[in-house]
Design an enzyme around this catalytic site. Sequence first.
Site, PDB file in Angstrom:
ATOM      1  N   LYS A  13      -2.793  -1.951   7.585  1.00 39.15           N
ATOM      2  CA  LYS A  13      -4.026  -1.460   8.186  1.00 39.15           C
ATOM      3  C   LYS A  13      -4.250  -2.109   9.544  1.00 39.15           C
ATOM      4  O   LYS A  13      -3.917  -3.280   9.743  1.00 39.15           O
ATOM      5  CB  LYS A  13      -5.211  -1.759   7.261  1.00 39.15           C
ATOM      6  CG  LYS A  13      -5.289  -0.848   6.046  1.00 39.15           C
ATOM      7  CD  LYS A  13      -6.573  -1.110   5.264  1.00 39.15           C
ATOM      8  CE  LYS A  13      -6.704  -0.142   4.108  1.00 39.15           C
ATOM      9  NZ  LYS A  13      -7.954  -0.384   3.327  1.00 39.15           N
ATOM     10  N   ARG A  59       0.865  -1.180   0.000  1.00 37.21           N
ATOM     11  CA  ARG A  59       0.000   0.000   0.000  1.00 37.21           C
ATOM     12  C   ARG A  59       0.902   1.231   0.000  1.00 37.21           C
ATOM     13  O   ARG A  59       2.043   1.187   0.476  1.00 37.21           O
ATOM     14  CB  ARG A  59      -0.905   0.031   1.227  1.00 37.21           C
ATOM     15  CG  ARG A  59      -1.862  -1.153   1.357  1.00 37.21           C
ATOM     16  CD  ARG A  59      -2.697  -0.999   2.621  1.00 37.21           C
ATOM     17  NE  ARG A  59      -3.687  -2.073   2.756  1.00 37.21           N
ATOM     18  CZ  ARG A  59      -3.503  -3.194   3.443  1.00 37.21           C
ATOM     19  NH1 ARG A  59      -2.328  -3.397   4.060  1.00 37.21           N
ATOM     20  NH2 ARG A  59      -4.448  -4.111   3.528  1.00 37.21           N
ATOM     21  N   TYR A  70     -10.584 -10.119  -6.534  1.00 38.78           N
ATOM     22  CA  TYR A  70      -9.620 -10.326  -7.607  1.00 38.78           C
ATOM     23  C   TYR A  70      -9.940 -11.555  -8.443  1.00 38.78           C
ATOM     24  O   TYR A  70      -9.435 -11.708  -9.552  1.00 38.78           O
ATOM     25  CB  TYR A  70      -8.207 -10.414  -7.024  1.00 38.78           C
ATOM     26  CG  TYR A  70      -7.785  -9.122  -6.397  1.00 38.78           C
ATOM     27  CD1 TYR A  70      -7.420  -8.023  -7.177  1.00 38.78           C
ATOM     28  CD2 TYR A  70      -7.790  -8.958  -5.014  1.00 38.78           C
ATOM     29  CE1 TYR A  70      -7.067  -6.821  -6.609  1.00 38.78           C
ATOM     30  CE2 TYR A  70      -7.431  -7.754  -4.429  1.00 38.78           C
ATOM     31  CZ  TYR A  70      -7.081  -6.687  -5.231  1.00 38.78           C
ATOM     32  OH  TYR A  70      -6.744  -5.496  -4.657  1.00 38.78           O
ATOM     33  N   HIS A 114      -2.409   2.412  -5.832  1.00 43.37           N
ATOM     34  CA  HIS A 114      -3.271   1.269  -5.563  1.00 43.37           C
ATOM     35  C   HIS A 114      -3.522   0.450  -6.823  1.00 43.37           C
ATOM     36  O   HIS A 114      -3.822  -0.742  -6.739  1.00 43.37           O
ATOM     37  CB  HIS A 114      -4.586   1.723  -4.936  1.00 43.37           C
ATOM     38  CG  HIS A 114      -5.008   0.869  -3.779  1.00 43.37           C
ATOM     39  ND1 HIS A 114      -4.223   0.689  -2.661  1.00 43.37           N
ATOM     40  CD2 HIS A 114      -6.114   0.113  -3.566  1.00 43.37           C
ATOM     41  CE1 HIS A 114      -4.831  -0.119  -1.816  1.00 43.37           C
ATOM     42  NE2 HIS A 114      -5.981  -0.496  -2.341  1.00 43.37           N
TER      43      HIS A 114
END
Length: 328
Positions: free
Chosen positions: A182, A151, A297, A262
């Site tokens: 995160k 990220r 995905y 991203h």
Amino acid sequence: MASVGATDLIEKYLEYVRVEKRLAARTVELYALDLQKLSSFAAKVPVALPDVKNNHIRRWVAQMHSGGRSGRGIALILSGWRGFYTWLGRQGLVASNPVQDVRSPKAPKPLPKALAVDDAVQFADFQSDDDAWLEARDAAMVELLYGSGLRVGELVGLDVVASTTARGWVDMQAAEAHVLGKGSKRRTAPVGKVALQALERWLQLRGPSGTQTAAPVAATQADAASALFTGRNGTRLTAQSVWQRLKRRSLMAGMATPVHPHMLRHSFASHMLQSSGDLRAVQELLGHANITTTQVYTRLDFQHLAKAYDAAHPRAKLGRKKNREDAP
């Protein structure tokens, strides 16, 4: 007003919003179209507008949704209907608002944007005409974002060396990036050979203080000096700066669409899944707490497979040819 027909009711309401609420002419036109749709639905039942119930509204929402109307479009229509029935309530024509607790269908989440494999490799291999310092830094950032799926917050949080205060660092010997993701969760991501080479080039040019010059670093910049990726003045690079640099780099590289951090992470995940088919492994590499986050995905992977089918399978080609011949 009890005997007033649907057309008269709608006209009286539109007059109300035009004169008393002073809504713009275009807004009134849109309300009129929405109420004509409501009247058409009611006529097919048939049911008078004041007698419309909650189950009618829900059925019509389902019909609009199945007909291809977007969730946002349905929400706007319901807003117009809700205001109409609120007004009918003030006129004493309805006991309750049948639209009050009806919500539009949720819009499907858009698929994350990912580059095609060839485009991603082209972008990663691109060499700009910036000076060597900037080019080495930006190339190393691209390699970590695409090669390790980091990220942008994890990228800018990397320090040159490991320490008790570091949010993240790259272990060059082990070929691993240790990052703080995160939820303050730490994870380890593999760093490929090409990314390691790019990092070595960058570290050679970065300088001990992180500046482009040999100027001393002020005491207030002590933390920034430990940052792996810095600006020309030695301060830690921000996420916004990375976005700007990638956008500029993608334009220089002739990419069809601007590239953002991203998008490279999405490309990493999609291409890993295409090659390995191992959803759990991709989940671990991305640092997703929930497998459902990673499953998006699989939709990207199916799009890739569908395109390959359309391009290669004889029946797919015959189908397209037949459709063209049948077309008027």
